[in-house]
Write an enzyme that holds these catalytic residues in place. Structure first.
Site: not given
Length: 297
Positions: A21, A125, A155, A202
């Site tokens: 990421e 989540e 995000n 994302d």
């Protein structure tokens, strides 16, 4: 990669991260920094030499954002720390959302004024307990202000090239929102910018024309949207979980892409052995130079 066809991804670092990421291009080093959140690792990759360096962090690092003094602001599960790649050390622990122990920090960006925007999320989540924050560094240190809430997995965020629009994803909702950024830094005019019908949004960034580039978790592609929300043809990727892109190289026309292995079953991993690796491709419109977090600004 300057002679390769446009939008043809190739694996440039066969890393196979669990949750790659947060790529950021540091022009002065001609290097890309990114993280593996679940493995608590920070990576630096220099394409010209293929040099790869790794640091272990004291906990999961969700994002790294460059600071004007050569360090990075690191988003950790419970708050913010400073990471110095020259020593590998972490310092200046600032707690965020102490009242929400089930939340963690997730993604962030730096706006043209040198201020940081970041989001939090429910670590499981499931609950819409995440929020969006802004950080300004002043004489008293980090000044953190709350600007929006109700996110299960926040995000992005990303800023338009003009610095006047903030984009934020709520990934489980498959939705990207847009806000106007007021002169005082507050947010106004919340609206739905785009919805994904394949995969989950994302990390997001913008290029120099204002196009929004979005990694798609479970979507196997990089989605792209014009500033008015019109979807452009996506860029297919050879792996399922595409997390975020960063523009780099001398001309900012090389697109680096982080990916993840998390959540993929054995059958999928057999088909996608390079899932979690770092990919890159060329594009025709440059990105926006990476901004740095300004101290006392």
């Amino acid at each position: 990669m300057t002679s390769t066809p446009l939008h043809q991804p190739e694996c440039i670092l066969d890393l196979r991260a669990t949750l790659g990421e947060g790529p950021v291009w540091i022009a002065g080093e001609k290097s890309l920094y990114f993280v593996d959140i679940l493995e608590a690792k920070i990576h630096r990759f220099t394409p010209s030499s293929r040099d790869h360096q790794t640091w272990s962090a004291p906990d999961r690092v969700a994002f790294l954002l460059p600071v004007a003094d050569g360090t990075f602001l690191a988003g950790m599960p419970d708050g913010l720390r400073r990471f110095d790649p020259r020593t590998g050390g972490f310092s200046d622990h600032t707690i965020v959302e102490a009242e929400k122990p089930c939340n963690r920090l997730n993604d962030g960006c730096v706006d043209p004024q040198g201020h940081v925007w970041f989001g939090t999320m429910d670590d499981g989540e499931e609950n819409p307990s995440g929020s969006i924050y802004r950080i300004v560094h002043d004489a008293n240190g980090l000044n953190i202000t709350h600007h929006d809430e109700g996110y299960t997995v926040s995000n992005g965020p990303a800023i338009s090239p003009c610095g006047k629009v903030l984009y934020v994803c709520d990934s489980p909702e498959q939705t990207i929102y847009a806000f106007d950024i007021k002169e005082d830094g507050d947010l106004a005019n919340e609206r739905i910018f785009a919805r994904l019908d394949h995969g989950y949004p994302d990390g997001i960034v913008t290029d120099s024309e204002g196009t929004v580039w979005c990694g798609t978790w479970g979507g196997g592609r990089v989605a792209r949207f014009k500033p008015d929300g019109t979807e452009l043809p996506p860029i297919p990727m050879p792996v399922t979980n595409v997390t975020k892109v960063a523009f780099g190289g001398d001309d900012l026309k090389t697109v680096f892409v982080t990916t993840a292995r998390k959540g993929l079953d054995a059958e999928t991993l057999e088909k996608e052995p390079q899932a979690g690796s770092l990919f890159a491709f060329r594009t025709d419109v440059p990105g926006v130079p990476q901004q740095v977090f300004r101290l006392n600004g």
